[in-house]
Write an enzyme that holds these catalytic residues in place. Structure first.
Site, PDB file in Angstrom:
ATOM      1  N   GLU A  61      45.580  77.135 107.330  1.00 19.19           N
ATOM      2  CA  GLU A  61      44.475  76.302 107.796  1.00 19.19           C
ATOM      3  C   GLU A  61      45.013  74.924 108.153  1.00 19.19           C
ATOM      4  OE1 GLU A  61      41.158  75.998 105.154  1.00 19.19           O
ATOM      5  OE2 GLU A  61      41.125  78.145 104.671  1.00 19.19           O
ATOM      6  N   GLU A 117      42.196  79.006  98.179  1.00 15.43           N
ATOM      7  CA  GLU A 117      42.598  77.738  97.554  1.00 15.43           C
ATOM      8  C   GLU A 117      42.296  77.760  96.062  1.00 15.43           C
ATOM      9  OE1 GLU A 117      41.764  75.210 101.625  1.00 15.43           O
ATOM     10  OE2 GLU A 117      40.153  75.554 100.179  1.00 15.43           O
TER      11      GLU A 117
END
Length: 403
Positions: free
Chosen positions: A329, A188
């Site tokens: 995710e 991320e």
């Protein structure tokens, strides 16, 4: 999701079988509209099936040194991976941090013992015939000791040189593995604030992705044709599919054996909307979806239609053009201590995400941080090697058509 040191990312499936059938039908119609390039990408998505994250293990660290037991989980074992496979998962994503296990420049040598342990854990799944995704996970978080892949740092020349040399070592380590191993450039990556992307930070993220693709390809062997996974800003759907600066890397060094109209690049996004249901550590919002009974415990946004619209953006922007999408995710934390029916809604959420991802030709990979009980994402007890959330697992398998 943001650093997982302290923030553990952390249904009765209330959708009728007729809806499930309609979703599967949608998947077939999307695929039939595709091109020859998409047929290969569709096959890899189908083969990867339901995915599961070995979270809070190889990205865990103490003072910037990776340590797989640092965040409360036991040492990873073959028995655990076998249990995950037996539950129906075909893909395991293994987040990996390098941090202070990378030596000084100019060589930036990765500690060989750490690379060997990463390989050992990969082999637990790979040798069982599973798909495996490994990435560079925590090195870009400002809140993590030893982080260095910082997109708004002024030291970009040094960062990019280090990034290239670390990935060269990782790729060389796994050069002989077949296409069931997928390399993911980073996790991320963003500047630490959740507003709109900034420049030159996004341009640097694009540069990292390009360096990753070029470096992996140039190591040769199976890496020249391997599927490679890249994210946009913070793996955010809007900031990846929208007009905010994401650039697909070119793939000029790939094997000439790959047809010119076929891609070997995948796009990574994560899905945790609405956050007040999936991740906020309070008992305020515990319900989700059409079976929710209490409006005061249900978020005012982020329900089924929103989820569908978000994944459709990724279909329109990438899947329809032959680039597979991996929802790397997703999940919702356990708030059953506040609402005895919470696990039902968590399973509803997991089913809907998995089924919608399948509808739009995308892989879904559930986030499991190894924590069971309040605020945990765990589906398994990693010490006892037992299932702890069969309802959620069954929902996922039903969503992808495997149960």
């Amino acid at each position: 999701m943001a650093a997982k040191t302290m923030r553990f990312k952390t249904v009765l499936v209330a959708v009728l079988l007729a809806v499930a059938a309609a979703i599967c039908g949608g998947s077939a119609s999307q695929a039939s509209a595709g091109t020859a390039a998409q047929s290969d990408s569709s096959q890899i998505v189908a083969d990867m099936g339901a995915g599961w994250n070995l979270g809070n293990q190889l990205e865990a660290n103490i003072n910037g040194f990776p340590s797989e037991t640092a965040w409360g989980n036991p040492t990873v074992t073959q028995a655990l991976i076998d249990k995950v496979q037996a539950a129906g998962f075909k893909t395991i994503r293994i987040p990996v941090s390098y941090l202070r296990n990378v030596g000084p420049g100019p060589g930036y040598t990765v500690d060989p013992s750490w690379l060997n342990r990463v390989q050992e854990v990969v082999d637990y799944a790979y040798n069982r015939g599973m798909y495996v995704v490994i990435n560079m996970h925590g090195d870009g978080y400002k809140t993590i000791d030893g982080s260095w892949l910082i997109c708004d740092s002024p030291a970009q020349a040094e960062i990019k040189d280090k990034y290239q040399k670390v990935w060269q070592q990782i790729a060389s380590k796994f050069q002989s593995y077949d296409q069931r191993l997928i390399l993911e450039s980073m996790n991320e990556e963003f500047d630490g604030q959740y507003g709109q992307p900034t420049q030159p930070c996004y341009a640097n993220i694009n540069d990292y992705n390009q360096i990753f693709v070029d470096t992996v390809r140039r190591t040769g062997g199976n890496n020249s044709s391997r599927w490679l996974l890249v994210p946009g800003w913070n793996t955010n759907i809007d900031y990846t599919a929208g007009n905010y600066g994401f650039e697909l890397p070119t793939d000029q060094y790939r094997s000439p054996s790959i047809p010119s109209d076929e891609h070997r690049i995948m796009i990574s996004v994560h899905y945790y909307d609405p956050w007040d249901f999936t991740g906020e550590e309070t008992g305020n919002i515990t319900q989700w979806g059409p079976a929710a009974t209490d409006p005061s415990k249900t978020s005012t946004w982020g329900q089924e239609e929103y989820l569908d619209a978000q994944l459709k953006k990724m279909y329109d922007g990438f899947v329809a053009k032959g680039y597979p999408v991996v929802v790397g995710e997703y999940g919702a934390i356990d708030k059953s201590s506040f609402d005895s029916m919470n696990n039902t809604y968590r399973a509803d959420f997991a089913y809907t995400l998995a089924a919608t991802a399948k509808k739009y030709g995308q892989v879904s990979v559930y986030w499991d941080n190894g924590v069971n009980g309040q605020y945990g994402f765990g589906l398994f007890d990693r010490r006892a090697h037992t299932v702890t959330q069969q309802g959620i697992i069954s929902a996922i398998m039903s969503g992808v058509g495997g149960g």
